[in-house]
Design a protein around this motif. Sequence first.
Motif, PDB file in Angstrom:
ATOM      1  N   THR A  27     -23.000 -64.481 -75.385  1.00 57.42           N
ATOM      2  CA  THR A  27     -23.457 -63.095 -76.014  1.00 57.42           C
ATOM      3  C   THR A  27     -22.929 -63.340 -77.736  1.00 57.42           C
ATOM      4  OG1 THR A  27     -23.410 -61.851 -73.988  1.00 57.42           O
ATOM      5  CG2 THR A  27     -23.653 -60.835 -76.318  1.00 57.42           C
ATOM      6  N   LEU A  28     -21.811 -64.019 -77.805  1.00 57.21           N
ATOM      7  CA  LEU A  28     -21.120 -64.122 -79.221  1.00 57.21           C
ATOM      8  C   LEU A  28     -22.147 -65.101 -79.893  1.00 57.21           C
ATOM      9  CD1 LEU A  28     -17.315 -63.962 -78.580  1.00 57.21           C
ATOM     10  CD2 LEU A  28     -18.683 -62.322 -79.770  1.00 57.21           C
ATOM     11  N   GLY A  29     -22.244 -66.249 -79.154  1.00 57.65           N
ATOM     12  CA  GLY A  29     -23.033 -67.229 -79.894  1.00 57.65           C
ATOM     13  C   GLY A  29     -24.582 -66.733 -79.965  1.00 57.65           C
ATOM     14  N   LEU A  41     -33.546 -68.742 -78.277  1.00 56.93           N
ATOM     15  CA  LEU A  41     -33.927 -68.725 -76.690  1.00 56.93           C
ATOM     16  C   LEU A  41     -33.661 -70.009 -76.070  1.00 56.93           C
ATOM     17  CD1 LEU A  41     -37.181 -66.735 -76.701  1.00 56.93           C
ATOM     18  CD2 LEU A  41     -34.897 -65.847 -76.441  1.00 56.93           C
ATOM     19  N   GLY A  42     -32.950 -70.866 -76.852  1.00 53.72           N
ATOM     20  CA  GLY A  42     -32.431 -72.192 -76.140  1.00 53.72           C
ATOM     21  C   GLY A  42     -31.255 -71.839 -75.492  1.00 53.72           C
ATOM     22  N   ILE A  43     -30.648 -70.731 -75.486  1.00 51.07           N
ATOM     23  CA  ILE A  43     -29.510 -70.525 -74.867  1.00 51.07           C
ATOM     24  C   ILE A  43     -29.222 -70.858 -73.394  1.00 51.07           C
ATOM     25  CG2 ILE A  43     -30.169 -68.127 -74.533  1.00 51.07           C
ATOM     26  CD1 ILE A  43     -27.159 -67.274 -74.945  1.00 51.07           C
ATOM     27  N   GLU A  44     -30.322 -70.571 -72.519  1.00 47.42           N
ATOM     28  CA  GLU A  44     -30.281 -70.711 -71.228  1.00 47.42           C
ATOM     29  C   GLU A  44     -30.150 -72.631 -70.902  1.00 47.42           C
ATOM     30  OE1 GLU A  44     -30.305 -68.686 -68.717  1.00 47.42           O
ATOM     31  OE2 GLU A  44     -30.907 -69.636 -66.919  1.00 47.42           O
ATOM     32  N   GLY A  45     -31.032 -73.079 -71.687  1.00 48.53           N
ATOM     33  CA  GLY A  45     -30.945 -74.634 -71.426  1.00 48.53           C
ATOM     34  C   GLY A  45     -29.457 -75.080 -72.114  1.00 48.53           C
ATOM     35  N   ILE A  46     -28.899 -74.419 -73.248  1.00 44.85           N
ATOM     36  CA  ILE A  46     -27.672 -75.000 -73.706  1.00 44.85           C
ATOM     37  C   ILE A  46     -26.665 -74.818 -72.949  1.00 44.85           C
ATOM     38  CG2 ILE A  46     -26.081 -74.699 -75.646  1.00 44.85           C
ATOM     39  CD1 ILE A  46     -28.498 -74.143 -77.493  1.00 44.85           C
ATOM     40  N   MET A  47     -26.653 -73.664 -72.225  1.00 43.07           N
ATOM     41  CA  MET A  47     -25.567 -73.078 -71.096  1.00 43.07           C
ATOM     42  C   MET A  47     -25.492 -74.130 -69.906  1.00 43.07           C
ATOM     43  SD  MET A  47     -25.416 -69.060 -71.373  1.00 43.07           S
ATOM     44  CE  MET A  47     -23.963 -69.065 -70.261  1.00 43.07           C
ATOM     45  N   VAL A 234     -29.772 -63.097 -69.759  1.00 38.34           N
ATOM     46  CA  VAL A 234     -28.800 -61.813 -69.758  1.00 38.34           C
ATOM     47  C   VAL A 234     -27.962 -61.506 -71.282  1.00 38.34           C
ATOM     48  CG1 VAL A 234     -26.863 -60.796 -68.874  1.00 38.34           C
ATOM     49  CG2 VAL A 234     -28.629 -61.635 -67.444  1.00 38.34           C
ATOM     50  N   CYS A 235     -27.551 -62.803 -71.746  1.00 37.80           N
ATOM     51  CA  CYS A 235     -26.808 -62.626 -72.998  1.00 37.80           C
ATOM     52  C   CYS A 235     -27.751 -62.052 -74.048  1.00 37.80           C
ATOM     53  CB  CYS A 235     -26.193 -64.076 -73.449  1.00 37.80           C
ATOM     54  SG  CYS A 235     -24.850 -64.437 -72.241  1.00 37.80           S
ATOM     55  N   ILE A 236     -28.933 -62.607 -74.169  1.00 35.84           N
ATOM     56  CA  ILE A 236     -29.999 -62.222 -74.926  1.00 35.84           C
ATOM     57  C   ILE A 236     -30.139 -60.870 -74.999  1.00 35.84           C
ATOM     58  CG2 ILE A 236     -32.389 -62.466 -75.828  1.00 35.84           C
ATOM     59  CD1 ILE A 236     -31.049 -64.852 -76.603  1.00 35.84           C
ATOM     60  N   ALA A 237     -30.223 -60.177 -73.790  1.00 30.45           N
ATOM     61  CA  ALA A 237     -30.455 -58.752 -73.626  1.00 30.45           C
ATOM     62  C   ALA A 237     -29.014 -57.932 -73.989  1.00 30.45           C
ATOM     63  CB  ALA A 237     -30.570 -58.400 -72.336  1.00 30.45           C
ATOM     64  N   LEU A 238     -27.864 -58.570 -73.946  1.00 31.28           N
ATOM     65  CA  LEU A 238     -26.565 -58.022 -74.090  1.00 31.28           C
ATOM     66  C   LEU A 238     -26.526 -57.973 -75.702  1.00 31.28           C
ATOM     67  CD1 LEU A 238     -23.902 -59.443 -71.588  1.00 31.28           C
ATOM     68  CD2 LEU A 238     -24.769 -57.221 -71.985  1.00 31.28           C
ATOM     69  N   TYR A 284     -30.091 -58.479 -63.330  1.00 35.09           N
ATOM     70  CA  TYR A 284     -31.471 -58.622 -64.269  1.00 35.09           C
ATOM     71  C   TYR A 284     -31.890 -57.062 -64.532  1.00 35.09           C
ATOM     72  CZ  TYR A 284     -30.555 -63.148 -62.116  1.00 35.09           C
ATOM     73  OH  TYR A 284     -29.861 -64.308 -61.642  1.00 35.09           O
ATOM     74  N   LEU A 285     -31.976 -56.151 -63.522  1.00 36.93           N
ATOM     75  CA  LEU A 285     -32.623 -55.039 -63.752  1.00 36.93           C
ATOM     76  C   LEU A 285     -31.650 -54.111 -64.581  1.00 36.93           C
ATOM     77  CD1 LEU A 285     -33.595 -54.210 -60.014  1.00 36.93           C
ATOM     78  CD2 LEU A 285     -35.081 -54.871 -62.064  1.00 36.93           C
ATOM     79  N   MET A 286     -30.288 -54.452 -64.494  1.00 35.39           N
ATOM     80  CA  MET A 286     -29.357 -53.752 -65.455  1.00 35.39           C
ATOM     81  C   MET A 286     -29.633 -54.240 -66.843  1.00 35.39           C
ATOM     82  SD  MET A 286     -27.298 -51.517 -64.392  1.00 35.39           S
ATOM     83  CE  MET A 286     -26.245 -51.626 -65.801  1.00 35.39           C
ATOM     84  N   SER A 287     -29.888 -55.544 -67.299  1.00 29.76           N
ATOM     85  CA  SER A 287     -30.336 -55.985 -68.416  1.00 29.76           C
ATOM     86  C   SER A 287     -31.580 -55.327 -68.920  1.00 29.76           C
ATOM     87  CB  SER A 287     -30.501 -57.621 -68.343  1.00 29.76           C
ATOM     88  OG  SER A 287     -29.489 -58.079 -67.694  1.00 29.76           O
ATOM     89  N   ILE A 288     -32.541 -55.008 -68.242  1.00 30.78           N
ATOM     90  CA  ILE A 288     -33.768 -54.686 -68.577  1.00 30.78           C
ATOM     91  C   ILE A 288     -33.297 -53.178 -69.105  1.00 30.78           C
ATOM     92  CG2 ILE A 288     -35.915 -53.787 -67.945  1.00 30.78           C
ATOM     93  CD1 ILE A 288     -36.105 -56.292 -66.040  1.00 30.78           C
ATOM     94  N   VAL A 289     -32.541 -52.551 -68.145  1.00 31.41           N
ATOM     95  CA  VAL A 289     -32.251 -51.118 -68.420  1.00 31.41           C
ATOM     96  C   VAL A 289     -31.578 -50.935 -69.714  1.00 31.41           C
ATOM     97  CG1 VAL A 289     -30.934 -49.192 -67.850  1.00 31.41           C
ATOM     98  CG2 VAL A 289     -32.489 -50.310 -65.964  1.00 31.41           C
TER      99      VAL A 289
END
Lengths: 313, 349
Positions: A27-29, A41-47, A234-238, A284-289
Amino acid sequence: MDALDIFASAGLWAAVLRIATPLIFGTLGALICERAGVLNLGIEGIMTFGAMIGWMTVYQGGDLWLGLLAAALGGAAFGLLHALLTVTLGLSQHVTGLGITLFASSLTYFIFRLSVPVSGTPPTIVPFQVIHIPVLSDLPFLGEAVFAQTAPTYLAVALAIVIAWGLARTPLGLAVRIVGENPHAAEAQGIDPIRLRIGAVVFGSALMGMGGAFLTLAAFNSFFPTMVQGRGWVCIALVVFASWRPERALLGALLFALFDAYQLRLQHIVGKAVPYQLFLMIPYLMSIVALLVMARRARVPQALMQPFRRGER
Amino acid sequence: MRLERRANIPLSLAIAAPIGAVIAALLLAGILIAIAGAPVLEAYQRMLIGAFGSRLSITETLTRTTPLILTGLAAAVAFRARLWNIGAEGQFYVGALAAAALGSEHGLHLPSYALIPALMVAGAVAGAILLLVPLALRLRFGVDEVVTTLLLNFVAVLFVSMMIEGVLKDPLAFGWPQSVPIVGDASLPKLIARSRLHIGLLIAVGLALLIWLIQSRTLFGLESRAAGLNPSAARFAGVSLTGVLVKVACLSGGLAGLAGAIEVMGVKGYVTTDLSPGFGYTGIVVAMLAGLHPLGVVVAALFVATMFVGADGMSRALGVPSFIADVIVSLSLLTMLVGLFLTSYRIRR
């Protein structure tokens, strides 16, 4: 054990910090990239890449910290690619980011399969061990819950505080914020928006890589594909939930991890009465909320996703 | 010397961009093949043989092309209207689940000619609903649909997992989590005997043609393009953006859901959680390589399927991990973006 008794166990709170760690890094990144005006949105692949390369470094005989460094450098390399495409060339940040995620993940699987032969049980490493902070870890409850974590967890919390301070109080932080709000005004102040954005994306992506590496170097001890499991998204949502503020990102990640840790324990109590998949959906649902609650209230960086071209309005 | 944006891109350049992008991606991936210790040219030769070398491999490649055309179209129609549907993977799965549930012996009892269309519609409706939820969140609460559609992919797969370990579980599958199989009347007729190739390919190509006609000949096509190019100007011209986006979402989600339904009815006969090797995400690459053109999608889907089927054969012969196909495909998305950039500018002296 009752559903509410879970909160009274120190083990839950220790798990919260552990589960939150990759989310704090990620999330910080993402937050730093976005504060400078670039959605990553590269985050998922970078992680995913960070998880693999960190683990691989240690598996090949490297030190655990060297593994973490390798993950940061790998993340930075993909960040540089993302920055060259979105900042220098001004390409669509959405599509480029997804492209980075697809490329980083497929490269990860390719390298992993090339170096580690297929086997029933994935090879393991000795991960980061829990460090008991002297005196503090002897405190009742709090000691076990907070002060008995692995080194990267302490690092993540420290980074959140440093980044919160740095963004708010240092000239560099101010420059990043101006570039994310109004790059033309930044340029008028003698700041080079392009260089600063590239720098922010590279640094942010390095943090994402470290977040991924935590999974293989501390949380587990081996790498397997799809282990990031949407944590990047999830981080992008956070970031939205945190309204683009690092201190809230830390809180958001912890709150989120609390739900995750709680649902894991609740599963044991409820047993087979409720399908376990419903519990797994919660993050995932929490992220959407979280997005839903904050979407209109959050303070979006005004120049987010707007490419900067010199001399163009 | 300076760069200047082109007003419109000539057809020759629009075709040159994806070809150049694919060549660049193959060259870059060649480095990895060399690192893996295999002769690069021979590897690519074997990939071609793997995809087209025999009757079986050709039908396999075309079978693999079918869902990619549909998910590619799903991304193309959405992206054209700037609806960022990254949820085709989830929509694929709920479409597959709907077809499997209604196509089993506990489902609809209809003759084949009615059952097959009914299941396709069911899959499309399920996919469309899964996209209408994030669209509603965007229109009502201003939530960016990129993240919500991505997150819903995970929810959808977990939902499928819950169903196939629960009410839809096949008791005869030796404990493997898979759904009860569809009835014989629900499976798609084969296009070629003694192969897996089914009429879904014709449906997919037909839909690509239909969507091309819709986009070039109808008011809706114009409106959805306008909504993507310049939303405020479109609104000023009297286009209801909400209306257009809802229609686009139904079409896009419907196509992805249909892809799932067709995969169940044409190939597998039941649902598992590994039904899709990332068809939804790969559809995005297909759409971008096609320049979002419906007919281009067919060609791009064939290219991507060639890589995946070909890499399997090449991997067996040379020991290069078959993930090289994923690398080539994802790289070609990035090189295509650069290609689009290069073709949208011209150099002025």
